[in-house]
Design a protein around this motif. Structure first.
Motif, mmCIF file in Angstrom:
data_model
loop_
_atom_site.group_PDB
_atom_site.id
_atom_site.type_symbol
_atom_site.label_atom_id
_atom_site.label_comp_id
_atom_site.label_asym_id
_atom_site.label_seq_id
_atom_site.Cartn_x
_atom_site.Cartn_y
_atom_site.Cartn_z
ATOM 1 N N THR A 119 0.607 -0.987 -0.350
ATOM 2 C CA THR A 119 0.329 -0.048 -0.074
ATOM 3 C C THR A 119 0.930 1.090 0.146
ATOM 4 O OG1 THR A 119 -0.108 -0.974 2.176
ATOM 5 C CG2 THR A 119 -2.347 -0.630 0.564
ATOM 6 N N TYR A 210 -8.129 -2.153 -1.354
ATOM 7 C CA TYR A 210 -7.745 -0.906 -1.903
ATOM 8 C C TYR A 210 -7.012 -1.488 -3.695
ATOM 9 C CZ TYR A 210 -4.789 3.037 -1.892
ATOM 10 O OH TYR A 210 -4.124 4.499 -2.176
ATOM 11 N N GLY B 120 -12.602 -5.844 4.773
ATOM 12 C CA GLY B 120 -12.248 -4.957 5.419
ATOM 13 C C GLY B 120 -13.591 -3.955 5.503
ATOM 14 N N GLU B 234 -7.102 0.725 6.368
ATOM 15 C CA GLU B 234 -8.248 0.441 5.739
ATOM 16 C C GLU B 234 -9.797 1.182 6.283
ATOM 17 O OE1 GLU B 234 -9.362 -2.866 2.890
ATOM 18 O OE2 GLU B 234 -8.411 -3.620 5.412
#
Lengths: 275, 296
Positions: A119, A210, B120, B234
């Motif tokens: 990330t 993500y 999440g 997250e």
């Protein structure tokens, strides 16, 4: 007497933690069977009038296009896991069994990449991915799952340490090629490591929010995680439907766990991480 | 014979090439190149769009290290460190309990691992509902006679980071639990038998058999924990969008890059973050190696 006190303390603590784990999930579960009026009137921890009121699930499934989300997630899972197993076992095999010019450099490169969480480096990965024309395609997350996450190589290297080198030497003397050694000796013997890699990868890819969020903004490319995220936005007022949506998104992993429970523990106990 | 050896060498080179080509391309493209590029970007004031990237030297770094608002962001991550340490203790307690004979053993084990299987996004949405005003949590407090603590669990900037850290504990405890349980299960049962013959109590078994045998896993978990703490992302992002003082370093980095188009600043922040992680990893490796030497 002392025994009894200890025992009751033990069970009280276990049950307390069980409640902490389950309470939020139960709230969700109860809410998912309520009508809109029921939900807005009811204070959360009450039972719905009927557990057969499945309208919320129907709406969530259809309006949220959850089937599509599941299918795309499934495709990402298959490609990501398969790629990771292949890349991880091949690289580990070469690193563990051969000596060549740039081996030390390569080991160092893998070490550096393993130090930087995926990330964190996305700020600059993003431009590279879009320059390659992979933005808004399923290849962006797949290639990142396989190429940027290198933990599986370390798991396989650990597994290879346990396989005696004599085994492949004998096979080579018998006339086997290196490919045959890899395919017929190394890969089957690495099965426990493969199990660990698959388990970790499935959990991380299924739950990943993500990368799909960043690289696949298109409505047609929603994974189950982004489906949920994008469904909530315009439906803020319909929490009972959101509840159903969340519950549906949890089901596959829980089923998978229940089916594979025994195998997971066996793998765990066989000492993949020994104390 | 000589011919044979050179043939062997050729075959070896061929397999090395075939097996490494594709993985190394991937590694360079998506592993190494982003990192190199990140370091380069951190010295520029690039906005993410324009072709030219103006070189600004260490200006971004100075800005971050001098501006107190950036330092408070690093503090936000500390909430998660505390919850992580708590998580290790609680997980250890339950792992020890559940590795001895207990009624409903596998049921309890499964339920402790459950949060690990939920994404999440699902967890965030679930807790948004759970912590709303007059939601389930407030009801629970009322039921327990703790009404005076009721408040805005996600709206109050004084409180929201504790709430988020608590959610993080709820979620990640399964990982620690699973690691410890595995390590405890791989202890040879003969140790317990001998200890029992010697008249050892439960506490003795924990202190002299279990704890020494799980130090490696504890260290591993601590490493995972610190890396996790530095890169918390997250929950604060999905639940709060980083508002209300919940922005962790990584959330801030992403906001800088993708919302404010300050890629240069974001890159510097990423580099600093990576340096922290690298430093932590190196210190921990050093400690582990030192202890292993002592044991020898």
């Amino acid at each position: 007497m002392k025994q009894l006190v200890f025992k009751s303390l033990k069970y009280i603590s276990l049950l307390t933690w069980l409640c902490i784990i389950c309470l939020p999930i139960v709230t969700l579960f109860l809410g998912s069977f309520m009508t809109h009026e029921e939900f807005s009137k009811a204070s959360s921890l009450t039972f719905p009038t009927s557990f057969f009121y499945l309208e919320n699930y129907r709406i969530a499934w259809q309006e949220g296009q959850m089937l599509r989300g599941f299918l795309l997630t499934f495709v990402l899972l298959i490609c990501g896991v398969f790629g990771s197993v292949l890349v991880g076992s091949m690289v580990a095999y070469i690193l563990a069994r051969f000596n060549f010019k740039f081996k030390k450099v390569l080991v160092l490169l893998y070490f550096i990449v393993s130090m930087v969480p995926m990330t964190v480096s996305q700020v600059s990965t993003f431009k590279i991915v879009s320059n390659l024309g992979l933005y808004n395609t399923i290849w962006a997350p797949i290639l990142l799952y396989v190429g940027a996450d290198v933990m599986m190589i370390y798991i396989y290297l650990q597994g290879l340490e346990k396989i005696p080198t004599e085994l492949d030497k004998v096979a080579i003397l018998e006339g086997a090629s290196y490919f045959q050694v890899y395919r017929q000796i190394i890969l089957p013997l690495l099965r426990p490591a493969t199990g660990t890699v698959i388990m970790l990868k499935v959990i991380s890819i299924y739950n990943d929010f993500y990368l799909p969020y960043l690289y696949m903004p298109s409505q047609n490319l929603n994974t189950i995680a982004t489906t949920l995220y994008r469904f909530v936005g315009p439906n803020q007022t319909r929490w009972e439907v959101i509840c159903a949506c969340i519950i549906i998104s949890m089901v596959p992993m829980i089923l998978l766990y229940l089916v594979l429970q025994k195998k997971i523990y066996e793998g765990l106990m066989s000492g993949s991480v020994k104390g | 014979m000589l011919n044979n050896i050179s043939l062997q060498g050729k075959r070896e080179r061929r397999v090395i090439f075939c097996f490494l080509f594709f993985p190394v391309v991937l590694l360079c493209l998506f592993g190494i190149w982003p990192i190199v590029n990140l370091i380069y970007l951190s010295f520029t004031s690039w906005n993410g769009i324009s072709e030219s990237k103006e070189w600004v030297g260490f200006a971004n770094y100075f800005k971050i290290l001098q501006d107190p608002t950036y330092l408070t962001i690093f503090k936000t991550n500390l909430y998660y460190l505390v919850s992580g340490l708590l998580q290790m203790v609680v997980a250890m307690y339950f792992a020890i309990i559940l590795s001895f004979k207990t009624w409903g053993q596998s049921f309890f084990r499964a339920s402790f691992i459950l949060p690990l299987l939920i994404s999440g996004v699902a967890i965030s949405m679930m807790f948004r509902l759970f912590f709303t005003g007059e939601g389930a949590f407030d009801q629970l407090l009322t039921f327990l006679g703790l009404e005076k603590f009721i408040g805005m669990w996600l709206g109050d900037p004084e409180r929201v980071n504790y709430t988020l850290a608590g959610i993080s504990l709820w979620r990640n405890i399964g990982r620690s639990f699973l690691l410890y349980l595995g390590a405890i299960q791989s202890i040879d049962p003969a140790y317990y038998k001998v200890a029992e013959m010697e008249g050892a109590t439960f506490w003795h078994k924990v202190r002299y058999i279990i704890l020494p045998n799980i130090t490696t896993v504890l260290t591993l978990d601590f490493i995972l924990l610190t890396i996790g703490v530095v890169s918390v992302f997250e929950m604060p992002f999905i639940l709060m969008n980083g508002s209300n003082g919940t922005a962790t370093v990584l959330v801030k980095t992403m906001k800088l890059a993708f919302d404010n188009k300050k890629f240069g600043m974001a890159a510097s922040l990423s580099v600093l973050l990576t340096l922290v992680i690298a430093l932590l990893t190196i210190i921990q490796r050093y400690v582990v190696i030192k202890r292993e030497r002592r044991q020898l």
